[in-house]
Design an enzyme around this catalytic site. Sequence first.
Site, PDB file in Angstrom:
ATOM      1  N   LYS A  71       5.972   8.244   3.478  1.00 56.27           N
ATOM      2  CA  LYS A  71       5.692   7.269   2.418  1.00 56.27           C
ATOM      3  C   LYS A  71       6.703   7.433   1.294  1.00 56.27           C
ATOM      4  O   LYS A  71       7.050   8.558   0.921  1.00 56.27           O
ATOM      5  CB  LYS A  71       4.264   7.509   1.897  1.00 56.27           C
ATOM      6  N   SER A 119      -2.912   2.273  -0.448  1.00 53.05           N
ATOM      7  CA  SER A 119      -1.526   1.976  -0.754  1.00 53.05           C
ATOM      8  C   SER A 119      -0.537   2.464   0.303  1.00 53.05           C
ATOM      9  O   SER A 119       0.617   2.056   0.284  1.00 53.05           O
ATOM     10  CB  SER A 119      -1.153   2.616  -2.098  1.00 53.05           C
ATOM     11  N   SER A 167      -6.182   5.793  -0.166  1.00 57.46           N
ATOM     12  CA  SER A 167      -4.921   5.204   0.308  1.00 57.46           C
ATOM     13  C   SER A 167      -4.393   5.704   1.638  1.00 57.46           C
ATOM     14  O   SER A 167      -3.439   5.137   2.163  1.00 57.46           O
ATOM     15  CB  SER A 167      -3.834   5.382  -0.745  1.00 57.46           C
TER      16      SER A 167
HETATM   17  N1  GLN Z   1      -6.839   1.518  -4.037  1.00 62.33           N
HETATM   18  C1  GLN Z   1      -6.965   2.573  -4.993  1.00 62.33           C
HETATM   19  C2  GLN Z   1      -6.145   2.238  -6.218  1.00 62.33           C
HETATM   20  O1  GLN Z   1      -5.650   1.178  -6.304  1.00 62.33           O
HETATM   21  C3  GLN Z   1      -6.552   3.884  -4.406  1.00 62.33           C
HETATM   22  C4  GLN Z   1      -5.092   4.049  -4.281  1.00 62.33           C
HETATM   23  C5  GLN Z   1      -4.662   5.369  -3.729  1.00 62.33           C
HETATM   24  O2  GLN Z   1      -5.451   6.072  -3.091  1.00 62.33           O
HETATM   25  N2  GLN Z   1      -3.435   5.710  -3.992  1.00 62.33           N
HETATM   26  O3  GLN Z   1      -5.995   3.017  -7.124  1.00 62.33           O
END
Ligand code: GLN
Length: 484
Positions: free
Chosen positions: A78, A153, A177
């Site tokens: 990532k 994400s 995420s």
């Molecule tokens: N969807 C969550 C957010 O927008 C979690 C994102 C993540 O785990 N990086 O913060």
Amino acid sequence: MDVNCLTIARLAEALAAGKISSREATGAVLDRIAATGEQVNAYITLDREGALAAAAEADRRLAAGAAPPLCGVPIAVKDVLCTKGLRTTGGSKILADFIPPYDATVVAKLRQAGAVIIGKTTMDEFAMGSANENSPFAVPRNPWNLDYICGGSSGGSAAVVAADQCVAALGTDTGGSIRQPASNCGVVGFKPTYGRVSRYGLLAFASSLDQVGPITKDVRDAALLLNAICGHDPRDSTSVREPVPDFTAALDQGLAGLRLGLPREYFEVGLDPDVQRTVEAAIRQLEGAGAELREISLPRTEYGVAAYYVIAPAEASSNLARYDGVRFGHRDPAADELAAMYRRSRSQGFGPEVKRRIIIGTYALSSGYYDAYYRKASQVRSLIIEDYRRAFKECDVIVSPVTPTPAWRLGAKSDPLSMYLTDILTIPTNLAGLPGMSLPCGFSDAGLPIGLQLQAAHYREDQILRVAADLEKRLGLTERRPVL
Ligand code: GLN
């Protein structure tokens, strides 16, 4: 042998037996990306030369015998993890040209284990999002249906594993995420216990919640990657000294005597009927396998999202202050004095969701509001931890859906709140620092994958892997692949 479909374990076997070289395997991955990469759109940066050089080196080590465990295996990372000499954007325009002078500890560990880093996968900007649409570089498409989101994400990492554009990948999980995109893309995603894996070289979003973890084609591969990345790191003061077991030892233990908890509240959040049906069918399989099922309660589940959206933005507003155009990232060349330089560089560099979070976080931490918001959210966090503590007296592993719905159509959710609410079942894990996993457990009527979430007590990744390995065999879904 279709090289691209191989797992880490199977490719490692073929490499060790000399049936294939790492250069051939890496070449096959690069060819697959050339053929299907545009459809899925999940890499921000490919490192063709670096990968082929690493593969050649891996072949030398393999030929010399006693090669390390991931030797020659193509892995994607990532784009929030620093890779020495290879652009790392964090999914943000503000870091569009950032070339790190060092490797994140997890990347260094992968390299030491002989892995071939193929490239950097797309993500929501600074890991803020659940659809991977907050992305100035590449919005990935779900390999199972290109009109649907991958989730976020770590959407790019989940997509490239599902699309066989690499053997495995690393993602990060702050509120879901890793697990949510893994669920949406029909692959395995594992978020380790907070502190298990070093965050050194991870561009920080919310430091008390962020954790790096594997996204893989099956459960054994998740164990293999955990073996490679877990462990104390003197460069990350939050990384723990807890001994790291061989996680593959948990895979063949069966379920006899294991207590599985079904949290009542997780099934009362308005589950999509496809999710309900698929998850219940997986639970029946577990019951048939000799596990003991118990209904449990995690009563503060519904407050997790609210607490998270104070704590995570508060930490983000502080972490992102470093992107000011002075030392890191984009600087507006036209600004003629300091305050304007900060303002203009940050206005141009950050996207709308990141700006929203910085504003919310700065507000929540500001004098006079700190007690009302941040302190309150921290108290709610303690109550959620308390819920889990009680639950783990009654069960060993908590079994639930990952998300209330399968993936949705690209562009279908535009207001932030409805996006935030989709993380209701994954956020509590991070607030409590627990390990959590998404295991593919079936498909919606429309053919989109659905995952099952497994959570365990701190440092009990082994218990999760034990359940997942057994259930994976019973469900027999690992050979099913999207057609591209
Ligand atoms: N969807 C969550 C957010 O927008 C979690 C994102 C993540 O785990 N990086 O913060």
